[in-house]
Design an enzyme around this catalytic site. Structure first.
Site, short mmCIF file in Angstrom:
data_model
loop_
_atom_site.label_atom_id
_atom_site.label_comp_id
_atom_site.label_asym_id
_atom_site.label_seq_id
_atom_site.Cartn_x
_atom_site.Cartn_y
_atom_site.Cartn_z
N ASP A 40 0.91 -1.18 0.20
CA ASP A 40 0.08 0.01 0.19
C ASP A 40 0.66 1.15 -0.06
OD1 ASP A 40 -2.47 1.35 0.65
OD2 ASP A 40 -1.35 2.31 2.03
N TYR A 45 2.99 10.55 -0.24
CA TYR A 45 4.13 9.93 0.50
C TYR A 45 5.38 10.51 -0.26
CZ TYR A 45 0.62 6.62 2.73
OH TYR A 45 -0.65 6.07 3.40
N SER A 141 -10.71 5.72 2.23
CA SER A 141 -9.85 5.66 3.10
C SER A 141 -10.31 6.70 4.34
CB SER A 141 -8.11 6.09 2.83
OG SER A 141 -7.53 6.00 3.98
N TRP A 195 -4.83 1.09 9.49
CA TRP A 195 -3.54 1.70 9.34
C TRP A 195 -3.37 2.22 10.95
CZ3 TRP A 195 -3.46 7.02 10.54
CH2 TRP A 195 -4.70 7.86 10.14
N GLY A 274 4.08 -0.28 8.87
CA GLY A 274 4.98 0.80 7.98
C GLY A 274 6.21 0.98 8.49
#
Length: 340
Positions: A40, A45, A141, A195, A274
């Site tokens: 993902d 980012y 999201s 997340w 992450g």
């Protein structure tokens, strides 16, 4: 699409976290070699750099990976350069495809709601992108439950494809989505990709009651969030101490307990990890077989009741305009003309 219980999140790959592209490629490939098949990312980012890194890492295995990315936040200043409009998302998808070095995206996600764009316009554009073969499916999201329900209503009424997944924040300190988002997603048969399992660092074990906060990492980026004088932070630190005891009783680390927790909910499909370094991803991979039994989950419920969030308003991942803007929750004065 069949995905692994854990997904590799790539927010920390690039200038914001790890600027070494070769090291980042090793992180991605290490995760894939360990059985993760779900990656993902997002165009925002490191301003697109993360997508470039992911594209490099997937050159020899693209068809073996379920690749997800997101669009909504603008990479440039100016009007029409952000949001969920047909005009903007068309450009955002094309730019993501170029950076990723692929001709299709498995799951394209609308990164946040856009209160200025009708959801029908967004769903219409995403439906067209599926029919054009540029994306395979699409999701949302950090959408509130009522917006998810509204999107499905519009999809049915207009004959459009629907959101097939939601990506919300979910961890031991942020269980609010258990009240409505998770039941709604389950009812509509949506996949759920969560997340922030480590709660912005609070569940790493680095931040403890009575101990001085580290001078690097998130504490350096957002010092007010980690100020022990703040009542919310103090509450978090109290809870962390209790959760450390739970982890000790299980025989695992606090991060392992935190990462395993979201996957215990029956509506959750996959949990995003992450990492910023190769060491972090290797540490995460070593704990991925942990499953929490009912006794452990019951103890967690005693510490953090289901549906409870512990964070201050400034930490909220989604700021609802009708809570932030006073004019949206008050009647207009009678002596002031109501604008059209």
């Amino acid at each position: 699409m069949a995905v692994s219980p854990f997904a590799l999140g790539t927010m920390m790959l690039g200038s914001v976290g790890n600027p070494d592209h070769d090291d980042c490629v090793r992180i991605v490939r290490t995760a894939l070699e360990s059985g993760i098949n779900f990656v993902d990312t997002a165009d925002m980012y490191s301003a697109g750099e993360s997508e470039v890194i992911v594209g490099k890492a997937l050159t020899s295995c693209r068809d073996d990976v379920v690749l997800a990315t997101k669009g909504h936040f603008g990479l440039d200043e100016g009007p029409n350069r952000s949001g969920n409009s047909r005009r903007y998302l068309t450009r955002a998808v094309e730019a993501s495809l170029r950076r990723l070095g692929t001709d299709y995206i498995d799951l394209y996600q609308v990164h946040r709601p856009d209160w200025d764009t009708d959801i029908e316009e967004t769903l219409g554009l995403l439906t067209d992108l599926v029919r054009d073969g540029k994306i395979r499916a699409f999701g949302c999201s950090t959408f509130p439950a009522h917006e998810i329900v509204e999107s499905h209503r519009v999809s049915q009424a207009r004959g459009l494809m629907r959101f097939r997944g939601e990506q919300p924040p979910y961890n031991l300190l942020a269980r609010g989505i258990e009240r409505d988002v998770l039941p709604v997603a389950e009812r509509w048969g949506m996949g759920v990709l969560t997340w922030s399992p480590l709660a912005f660092g609070f569940l790493t074990g680095r931040y403890r009651k009575g101990a001085e906060a580290p001078t690097d990492g998130r504490a350096a980026l957002r010092p007010p969030w980690f100020d022990p004088a703040d009542p919310v932070t103090a509450r978090k630190l109290d809870v962390v101490e209790q959760l450390v005891d739970v982890a000790d009783a299980v025989g695992c680390t606090l991060p392992a307990l935190a990462t395993a927790f979201p996957l215990a909910h029956r509506a959750v499909t996959s949990v995003i990890i992450g990492p910023r370094t190769l060491e972090q991803v290797e540490a995460s991979l070593r704990t991925m077989d942990l499953r929490l039994d009912d006794d452990v989950l019951d103890r967690i419920d005693e510490i953090i009741p289901p549906g409870t969030d512990i964070y201050s308003p400034n930490e909220a991942s989604l700021k609802l305009p009708w809570l932030v803007e006073a004019n949206l929750r008050r009647r207009a004065r009678r002596d002031v003309p109501i604008s059209a």
